[in-house]
Design a protein around this motif. Structure first.
Motif, short mmCIF file in Angstrom:
data_model
loop_
_atom_site.label_atom_id
_atom_site.label_comp_id
_atom_site.label_asym_id
_atom_site.label_seq_id
_atom_site.Cartn_x
_atom_site.Cartn_y
_atom_site.Cartn_z
N CYS A 50 0.83 -1.20 0.00
CA CYS A 50 0.00 0.00 0.00
C CYS A 50 0.87 1.25 0.00
CB CYS A 50 -0.89 0.01 1.21
SG CYS A 50 0.02 -0.17 2.72
N CYS A 72 0.43 3.28 4.17
CA CYS A 72 0.73 2.88 5.54
C CYS A 72 2.22 2.88 5.81
CB CYS A 72 0.13 1.52 5.85
SG CYS A 72 0.97 0.18 5.04
N CYS A 89 4.46 0.81 4.54
CA CYS A 89 5.13 -0.48 4.51
C CYS A 89 6.20 -0.51 3.43
CB CYS A 89 4.16 -1.65 4.37
SG CYS A 89 2.99 -1.53 3.06
N CYS A 92 -3.44 -2.91 1.31
CA CYS A 92 -3.43 -4.19 2.02
C CYS A 92 -4.15 -4.10 3.36
CB CYS A 92 -1.99 -4.61 2.22
SG CYS A 92 -0.96 -3.26 2.81
N HIS A 93 -4.95 -3.08 3.56
CA HIS A 93 -5.66 -2.91 4.82
C HIS A 93 -6.83 -1.96 4.58
CE1 HIS A 93 -2.88 0.46 4.36
NE2 HIS A 93 -3.93 1.15 4.77
N CYS A 117 -0.39 -5.19 8.12
CA CYS A 117 -0.84 -3.79 8.02
C CYS A 117 -2.12 -3.45 8.77
CB CYS A 117 -0.99 -3.40 6.56
SG CYS A 117 0.55 -3.65 5.66
N HIS A 168 5.84 0.67 9.78
CA HIS A 168 6.12 -0.76 9.80
C HIS A 168 7.48 -1.10 10.36
CE1 HIS A 168 2.51 -2.33 7.90
NE2 HIS A 168 2.44 -1.11 7.46
ZN LIG Z 1 0.84 -2.07 4.22
#
Ligand SMILES: [Zn+2]
Ligand SMILES: Nc1nc2c(ncn2[C@@H]2O[C@H](COP(=O)(O)OP(=O)(O)OP(=O)(O)O)[C@@H](O)[C@H]2O)c(=O)[nH]1
Ligand SMILES: [Zn+2]
Ligand SMILES: [Zn+2]
Length: 310
Positions: free
Chosen positions: A2, A5, A7, A121-122, A153, A269
């Motif tokens: 994503c 977030c 990551c 992904c979330h 995530c 992350h």
């Molecule tokens: Zn993510």
């Protein structure tokens, strides 16, 4: 995965976005890390607003998280059957693509909105807010949010829910809480699923899974369920009803409850959550100072019980 977030920021490329790094500025001159932080702050404000929607109606909102295919939708189907009254609950479904899960829920007479997250992904609080305004919440007791199947995530985003439930299916291995500590630490309940398969698996030990949960510092209760056979659903429903009562008591007392969310400082992350390189990268994440720029934490950390489980 994503774009929102963080990551995509790892130990390997952090120097690029850190102050002075080649990619530290966005095209319009802002600091790259600051932009990510701002997005997360916006998410938290939206989550607070979402929780207001729930609290105003006496609703309990529960976020279900797990690996892909651990049995979230099957659990929701069994929950509908067990509750008996389809009008009591609504479901917000998150998936990268397809309406499949929402269609399964609607087939049982329950309102469901599908959020297709595309590449994310979330779920985030804005997506959940859009979904909320497409639902009729009149007379509803329970809002279930089925998050995207992903053990990393989703634990970083407050959606406005009151509780997190993390499902662990017995086919995934009893060491999952140790490998994905952030996700399991965020759980208010760990639900072992597909327990009907224990009979054919000689290497999943429910006690070991619970020990692994304790070792990451969680005091969350553990329940067992085999949704497709209906086993353990009574205990799950009893837990939900008990939490609904607790929610009503909070509303009566003018308080609310925010679930555990990965702390802001670790939100880009932290490397130990990314999978491949857990052990040694613990140290790195503490050594880097970037985390402190997120350390201000929230105005809304006034919430109570949730923090206790960290
Ligand atoms: Zn993510
Ligand atoms: N044996 C067994 N299989 C189950 C059980 N619950 C779910 N499954 C199976 O596991 C697979 C995935 O179940 P889902 O409920 O779709 O899982 P999910 O977590 O919603 O999946 P995603 O939304 O894709 O992340 C399906 O083939 C289910 O039939 C169970 O209690 N026992
Ligand atoms: Zn599903
Ligand atoms: Zn609103």
């Amino acid at each position: 995965m994503c774009d929102t977030c963080g990551c995509n920021i790892t130990d390997g490329n952090r120097h690029l976005v850190s102050p002075g790094g080649r990619l530290s500025q966005t095209d319009d001159g802002r600091a790259a890390v600051t932009v990510l932080k701002s997005l997360l702050d916006e998410n938290d404000h939206q989550a607070l607003h979402n929780r207001g929607h729930f609290d105003a109606r006496g609703i309990l909102a529960v976020n279900l998280m797990s690996s892909p295919g651990a049995g979230k939708t099957a659990l929701l189907e069994a929950t509908i059957d067990a509750l008996g009254d389809p009008a009591r609950m609504v479901v917000i479904e998150g998936d990268l693509e397809t309406e499949n899960d929402a269609a399964r829920i609607r087939a049982k007479g329950v309102q469901a909105v599908q959020i297709a997250t595309g590449s994310a992904c979330h779920l985030d609080a804005h997506m959940v807010h859009d979904a909320l305004h497409r639902l009729d919440l009149e007379g509803v007791d329970l809002v279930f949010i089925e998050n995207v199947g992903n053990l990393v995530c989703p634990a970083s985003f407050d959606l406005g829910q009151h509780l997190n439930v993390t499902l662990l299916s017995v086919t995934e291995g009893d060491d999952k809480p140790a490998k994905y500590p952030v996700m399991f630490r965020a759980a208010d309940l760990m639900l072992l699923t597909k327990t009907d398969l224990l009979a054919v698996l000689d290497d999943f030990d429910p006690l070991k899974a619970e020990q692994a949960l304790r070792l990451v510092g969680s005091a969350a209760p553990v329940l067992h369920a085999a949704a497709r056979k209906g086993t353990g659903i009574d205990q799950w429903i009893a837990w939900i009803e008990g939490e609904l009562e607790a929610q009503r008591a909070r509303i009566g007392a003018g308080t609310t409850r925010r679930p555990a969310v990965q702390s802001d400082g670790a939100r880009l992350h932290a490397p130990q959550t990314v999978g491949v390189s857990h052990d040694h990268s613990h140290d790195h994440s503490h050594g880097h100072s970037h985390g402190h720029s997120h350390g201000h934490s929230h105005d809304h950390s006034h919430d109570h019980a949730a923090g206790a489980k960290r």
